[in-house]
Write an enzyme that holds these catalytic residues in place. Sequence first.
Site, short mmCIF file in Angstrom:
data_model
loop_
_atom_site.label_atom_id
_atom_site.label_comp_id
_atom_site.label_asym_id
_atom_site.label_seq_id
_atom_site.Cartn_x
_atom_site.Cartn_y
_atom_site.Cartn_z
N ARG A 90 0.70 -1.56 0.01
CA ARG A 90 -0.18 -0.23 -0.29
C ARG A 90 0.56 1.19 -0.22
O ARG A 90 2.14 0.84 0.30
CB ARG A 90 -0.67 -0.19 0.75
CG ARG A 90 -2.29 -1.57 0.82
CD ARG A 90 -3.27 -1.32 2.79
NE ARG A 90 -3.79 0.19 2.55
CZ ARG A 90 -4.57 0.32 3.82
NH1 ARG A 90 -4.03 -0.53 4.35
NH2 ARG A 90 -5.06 1.58 4.06
N HIS A 91 0.42 2.04 -0.53
CA HIS A 91 0.93 3.16 -0.17
C HIS A 91 1.51 3.87 1.37
O HIS A 91 0.92 3.91 2.49
CB HIS A 91 -0.09 4.60 -0.22
CG HIS A 91 -1.48 4.82 -0.11
ND1 HIS A 91 -1.11 4.89 0.86
CD2 HIS A 91 -2.35 4.11 -0.43
CE1 HIS A 91 -2.70 4.92 1.32
NE2 HIS A 91 -3.55 4.59 0.25
N ASN A 146 -5.91 8.76 5.91
CA ASN A 146 -5.81 6.97 6.94
C ASN A 146 -6.03 7.66 8.62
O ASN A 146 -6.31 7.31 9.16
CB ASN A 146 -4.67 6.19 6.51
CG ASN A 146 -4.22 5.61 5.45
OD1 ASN A 146 -3.25 5.97 4.52
ND2 ASN A 146 -5.45 4.53 4.76
N ARG A 192 -1.50 9.77 -3.14
CA ARG A 192 -0.37 8.75 -1.82
C ARG A 192 0.45 8.22 -2.82
O ARG A 192 1.45 7.61 -2.03
CB ARG A 192 -1.62 8.87 -1.31
CG ARG A 192 -2.71 7.81 -1.57
CD ARG A 192 -3.98 7.97 -0.74
NE ARG A 192 -5.11 6.85 -0.60
CZ ARG A 192 -6.19 7.32 -1.39
NH1 ARG A 192 -6.26 8.32 -2.02
NH2 ARG A 192 -7.36 6.42 -1.45
N GLU A 200 -7.92 3.31 -5.77
CA GLU A 200 -8.52 2.77 -4.90
C GLU A 200 -9.75 3.06 -5.39
O GLU A 200 -10.50 3.17 -6.39
CB GLU A 200 -8.79 3.68 -2.99
CG GLU A 200 -9.03 3.01 -2.59
CD GLU A 200 -8.96 1.38 -2.23
OE1 GLU A 200 -9.08 0.59 -2.78
OE2 GLU A 200 -9.04 1.13 -0.73
N HIS A 249 -3.67 0.41 -3.05
CA HIS A 249 -4.72 0.78 -2.04
C HIS A 249 -4.83 -0.57 -1.80
O HIS A 249 -5.31 -1.50 -2.32
CB HIS A 249 -5.63 1.27 -2.38
CG HIS A 249 -4.95 3.03 -3.37
ND1 HIS A 249 -5.37 4.34 -2.76
CD2 HIS A 249 -4.87 3.26 -4.69
CE1 HIS A 249 -4.19 4.37 -3.45
NE2 HIS A 249 -4.06 4.28 -4.95
O1 F6P Z 1 -9.48 3.08 4.53
C1 F6P Z 1 -8.26 3.27 3.52
C2 F6P Z 1 -8.70 2.57 2.03
O2 F6P Z 1 -8.21 2.82 1.56
C3 F6P Z 1 -10.25 3.58 1.98
O3 F6P Z 1 -10.01 4.94 0.59
C4 F6P Z 1 -11.25 2.57 0.73
O4 F6P Z 1 -12.56 3.07 1.21
C5 F6P Z 1 -11.42 1.44 2.70
O5 F6P Z 1 -9.54 1.91 2.79
C6 F6P Z 1 -11.98 0.16 0.86
O6 F6P Z 1 -11.02 -0.63 2.46
P1 F6P Z 1 -12.85 -1.19 2.66
O7 F6P Z 1 -13.07 -2.15 1.78
O8 F6P Z 1 -12.68 -2.60 4.23
O9 F6P Z 1 -13.91 -0.14 3.89
#
Ligand code: F6P
Length: 437
Positions: A225-226, A232, A277, A301, A367
């Site tokens: 990941r970044h 975050n 990022r 992402e 991501h």
């Molecule tokens: O929280 C970091 C992230 O990369 C968010 O930008 C993204 O929406 C999420 O993780 C994805 O993870 P999850 O599907 O568990 O919400």
Amino acid sequence: MQELGKQQKMVIGMVGLPARGKTYISRKICRYLNWMGFKSKVFNIGNYRRQICGTDCNSNFFDPGNKDASKARDECALLALNDMINYLRNEGDVSLYDGTNTTKQRRKLIMETLQQKFSEVQVFWVESICNDEDVILRNIQLTKLNNPDYVGKSSDEATQDFQQRIEQYAKVYEPIDMDENISFIKIIDIGNDIMIYNIQGFLQSKLVSYLMNLHIYPRPIYLSRHGESQYNVGHKVGGDSDLTQTGLMYAKQLGKYFVQELEGNRNIKMFTSTMQRALRTSNEVCELLGVEYYSLKALDEINPGICDGLTYQQIADKFPQDYEERKMNKLTYRYPRGESYLDVISRVEQIIFEIERSRLPVIVIAHQAILRCLYAYFHEHEVPEIPKLNIPLHQVIKLVPAAYYCKETRIKIDPMTGHWEIQDEATIKKVKSFLDL
Ligand code: F6P
């Protein structure tokens, strides 16, 4: 989930002499199809033979002149065919029939049986031809010597017997011919040459391009990941925020890690998303490594649509129904004006092709949701597990795909000190916990 069509099922039949990578190819196809949402299963005729006739079968057992053994082998092939048909009738979309299927007569019997049993069935044949003796020997040593047929045999004895087994099959081998009027792809000398004929429909064309990208050269694939981003820290989803100071430190340490890990090798492929990022992290890495990266939208992402910029708590407060729906089924839930994990899987499929195609080490900096999807493909995770996979920040996941499995090492990097903590497979198994959001 994708559907082939209510009535239409697909059978993929393997063809080729032993030690031509048929099991490898059928498992890869199976993994790819399952990952894409087609319920698929491999039926390995060899396993039926081992169960029914035992494992104590030397090369004479495979002599086409050995009538009793030939009859027993035909019976095993029919049993596998039968189970495969039942699987398709019940839950399956695609069955892979993994055997040598080396004669026209055998292929004709299979085609006729399937056509009798299903009103509509697509049959696609995949023939693997390899004439390179070194590759064949390597394949025997990598995949056959550990198989239950050779328990207690020395490696020389087993190799010799397996080579004799190949000769027995070669006596009757008839490569697929166009006059059989079937749909097929021939993969010659591990993809150096490809021949396709009578390809039908969307899925067969997809499989053709997938198979054209496959190879068996081992190379590492690094996923990270970044570095930590502003969002975050604020526990917000989506957005296009920049790295924090800690995130930037991670990016620098990551670059140092790769310099050491790759021992100065600049012959690599690196992919990242188009988000700030990820780009910032990749820039730091590339500067140290002296390489360039490809920035692809397919690696952006998951799009959280109307929830962009919110924390999970704010989502629960503002959109309680959506929050509950996502909690119930994170895989299929699509953020309004955004994406679901299933959408992401079909979006990152192009990256799988790029990674499979590369004979060089591959680095992907992306991501959480994206890497969950890529990681699941290499590890044969069930699709519903994907949204829960543990892909933390500040960790490199090193994958080395081998013949029948994928070796994994995780390298936790401390952004401040640059200290690495290496987790091998046994440790990863122990600590692997699923996120429960
Ligand atoms: O929280 C970091 C992230 O990369 C968010 O930008 C993204 O929406 C999420 O993780 C994805 O993870 P999850 O599907 O568990 O919400």
